[in-house]
Design an enzyme around this catalytic site. Sequence first.
Site, PDB file in Angstrom:
ATOM      1  N   LYS A 264       0.971   4.197  -2.789  1.00 48.14           N
ATOM      2  CA  LYS A 264       0.754   5.460  -2.760  1.00 48.14           C
ATOM      3  C   LYS A 264       1.821   6.394  -2.535  1.00 48.14           C
ATOM      4  CE  LYS A 264      -3.506   5.055  -1.324  1.00 48.14           C
ATOM      5  NZ  LYS A 264      -4.557   5.767  -1.957  1.00 48.14           N
TER       6      LYS A 264
ATOM      7  N   TYR B  58       0.959  -1.399  -0.041  1.00 51.79           N
ATOM      8  CA  TYR B  58      -0.117  -0.114   0.005  1.00 51.79           C
ATOM      9  C   TYR B  58       0.853   1.636   0.178  1.00 51.79           C
ATOM     10  CZ  TYR B  58      -3.596   3.085   1.686  1.00 51.79           C
ATOM     11  OH  TYR B  58      -4.638   4.296   1.750  1.00 51.79           O
TER      12      TYR B  58
END
Length: 293
Positions: free
Chosen positions: A165, A161
């Site tokens: 991001k 993640y």
Amino acid sequence: MTGVCQNRVVVVTGAGQGLGRAHALALAAEGARVVVNDLGEAADTVAEEINAAGGAAVADLGDVSDWRYAEALVARAVAEFGTLDALVNNAGINRDRMMVSMTEAEWDLVVKVNLKGHAAPLRHAAAYWRERSKQGRPVAARVVNTSSGAGLMGSVGQANYGAAKAGIAALTVIAAEEMARYGITVNAIAPSARTPMTEAVAALADRMRAPEAGFDAMHPGNVSPLVVWLASAESGDVTGRVFEAEGGTISVADGWQHGPRAARDRRWAPSEIGPALRSLLAEAPAPAPVYGA
């Protein structure tokens, strides 16, 4: 009352729940006509809620990490409302696990949905706006991407993640530079709020934070005013920036910068590197701590 996004056409991805839903409702309340994207029927519910309140919205169900669907999503906005003015890239998922235990599928899915799910709609929206610009038509286009503190600072147990991001933050600054000539601004937010993805962590944060009377600091709607303004025509002088938002606080995230340096007019010897780097690190500010460290 005329809202800051009056009659602007905005696509919001991942808008069936959480932050995306809050953004779609806030944009509609400020006069935007909204294309509500998500994978499931929750998108229909959000569009119906907007229309029932006197706004204008349509739902469009599909996977924004699919290149062809992303193109069709942009086309749907233009077909329904005659144009496209802003894209809010919000769709995302997490599959948290320590890196040493992560599966290939968990890595691939998170990078696909989060990073490619931003790149695909951005690419096709930008192509639409570039063509309008080349035709000599006015363009005041806005893209609002969604990064995360996990991407800016790192977060233990979120390597997939966080990497996606961080990629979104880099995509933001690159796209802002490439697309400025066409009248397109590209910014990103790094929000902190209670959503289906973050509910467990946010609940812990709520218990640790002294509540203010009548103010739910972790409500996703707290982030949406920033998104609304960045999607408006008024924000045309702001691009290539990442903003953090939580509760009643907004801040400018300061990313990688060129720091202290040491230079020679020759190649460095390996034995010289250690002392040089230690001297530079002593001059440099300490990095922000990784979340969860």
